[in-house]
Design an enzyme around this catalytic site. Sequence first.
Site: not given
Lengths: 211, 211, 221, 221
Positions: A47-49, A89
């Site tokens: 997940a990009e976060n 990320s």
Amino acid sequence: MRNLTDTELAARVAQDIPDGSYVNLGIGKPTHVSGYVPEGREVIYHAENGIIGVGPTPAEGEEDLELIDASKRYVTPAPGAAYFEHADSFAMMRGGHIDIAVLGAYQVAQNGDIANWATLDNTFPPAVGGAMDLVVGVPTILVMMRHINRDGSPKLLRECTYPLTGLGVVSRVYTDLAVLDITPAGFKLVELTAGNTLDEVQALTEAKIHT
Amino acid sequence: MRNLTDTELAARVAQDIPDGSYVNLGIGKPTHVSGYVPEGREVIYHAENGIIGVGPTPAEGEEDLELIDASKRYVTPAPGAAYFEHADSFAMMRGGHIDIAVLGAYQVAQNGDIANWATLDNTFPPAVGGAMDLVVGVPTILVMMRHINRDGSPKLLRECTYPLTGLGVVSRVYTDLAVLDITPAGFKLVELTAGNTLDEVQALTEAKIHT
Amino acid sequence: MDKRLPDLASAVAPITDGSVIMIGGFGSSGIPFGLIDALLEQGARGLTVISNNAGAQETGIAKLLKEGRLAKVVCSYPRSPGSIWFERRYEAGEIELEVVPQGTLAERIRAAGAGIGGFLTPTGYGTLLAEGKETRVIDGRGYVMESPLHADFALLRAENGDKWGNLNYHATARNFNPVMACAARHSIAEVRHLSDEPIDPERVVTPGIFVHSVVEYGVRP
Amino acid sequence: MDKRLPDLASAVAPITDGSVIMIGGFGSSGIPFGLIDALLEQGARGLTVISNNAGAQETGIAKLLKEGRLAKVVCSYPRSPGSIWFERRYEAGEIELEVVPQGTLAERIRAAGAGIGGFLTPTGYGTLLAEGKETRVIDGRGYVMESPLHADFALLRAENGDKWGNLNYHATARNFNPVMACAARHSIAEVRHLSDEPIDPERVVTPGIFVHSVVEYGVRP
């Protein structure tokens, strides 16, 4: 015409996620794909976060309010997970380390162009998020979406009319009506949803479907 | 002529390191400066190989073979220390976060140019290390060195003759004979080592010393 | 998913002649001595090594130089006390040398891992090491355009590893290891402790996505 | 050295009208809600905010928008479910908006903190968001030149802090906080636990050199 439900579509995409792959699921419908990956395959979700190894939704009452995915849903860490910051990320995404991304889209063109961040409605403030980084960095971009818009207009086009997210990046499109690869020749039929004919699907597709 | 010993020179530089500053000490003689910072000042030392908060040398037998500084000497972590990787370490240097660097030099020019990584001897393989990153990133560059070479030739020059490390970056030079600031006009005398006269020091300096 | 391998020899087996190999470490800290010995044993030659130093005495990269396995080294500080084998090969014209400022070396490696096509750094502007390179001046400050530095393999030294390839490090043995892990097509880690249990996600420094195989090598130099 | 401050109001006191402020967070995670409330109370206006999102409902950045304190927002995803105050100010033409792809936003912030003068990213090449920007093609791949993004202040949310300003984070509350800490002239952290004892050097994520003041704010949203 036979249309896959959203659930059936997620399950269809999930069949194509190989064991051992690192996968980013875009916000919205793609997040449901992880629920349908066949037993016995270990897939690691990014997940990009700032988490790799996104696990299942926590039980009610056990949510950690600071442990979310890119859709802002509460998640848990899977075994082998890691947390990291945003620059790292996106290095992971842009640097080609993630194998597959599954994204929604407004439009896909026969050359693999994708439009999924802005329409032509200028009163609507734009919001791009991480989609542009995913499409340039991840080698396999799978799109899942409805075959046509609510008004009946096609989403599989000769050329996108909305502002592009990325150029020539889509590998395969999964719709409620069919699965299509992007090839140098354009859209190529992989399969029809059982019960549909090529002629029926072609009629709802602006670009030519090759077989 | 009265020449400071290496120890006296390190102690002189140490007087100018303010309380609360973040400091990088170059390899060789500059590493000794930390031993002479006056009591009551807390100075935090950065080593390019991934530690901020370099503490004293460990007791014999208590060395950690994987805890070293940029001179490859065994060190300990001071309270409040942190470890990090090389790209982050040089972000810290190049990004202007460190207040002061103390470096040795072959030559310093009156415009603040410094040469400290290569001579004109081409048979000697070059080695640059982190000096070029320090001189562009750290706002205050202090140089400590002998005033002249062993053969009597000057090191404080109108123009450097050796390959440059950085252009116009030096703030102040501490030698065994004098302390000099770099100003828009060139070298400006801060102090003479007690017992020396300006004429004596000027005679060993190629560039003009302003007062 | 299990990235653990039983021994060093299996870990270095995929390396072929002419490979470009990043090797972690600074001074004597964080060097994958076990993997380097295994590479020596394995026999690949004509290698390019990207590393901060070029080895000292008869240890680490110096062994590869002594045995004539390297065609090129990319280093910031190849010349160290006791770097006799580097000096000997260099003086004899037997190896190519590319000297890169240390921060630029780290940043070029990071750029490769992060998908960045190039970057402007003030480091080296106006010096010999910027000769022939594109430069520009922005707001009165000079910059040099530097390109990403990719590798086929990275040899890493870590403290803890797990079967997913997650790593963390001990003290200043971290140095170039994390950034190199991201920049190679195939990254191999020797770890002091290899665990069946996952590393705490908060304590992972190098996520396993960057690591292709992990092998236990208990010795700390 | 003691970077601890007794309250949020002291921490935001240096912020002046027209400041450029980075604010950590993604979604509702890792947002310095305490510092934002203190900034609202403090009264500075004409601010530029750099943040991934532009707030939702009546929380965080949405409050600053509601009270008309912002002149400009730089975001990747300003429009979220419930981002009513952003939408209202945007539609009324009361704020300037710069939309930046999320990875480019993170990388531009990193470049500022790392002293990089610009970088080439493939992200956005050929799209509307690259219009008017320098581009180049390297080995058949298109890149956009992007510039560093600096700030006067950064408002951060961390889990643990110590008096040297060292920080670490909880789970995905890390997000933009570490990279923003490095890019602002003056970085301010609210931390859930503020300790007299130093954080273990292996567990520090943001070294204190990047942090100018730390204040305890125990609430976790």
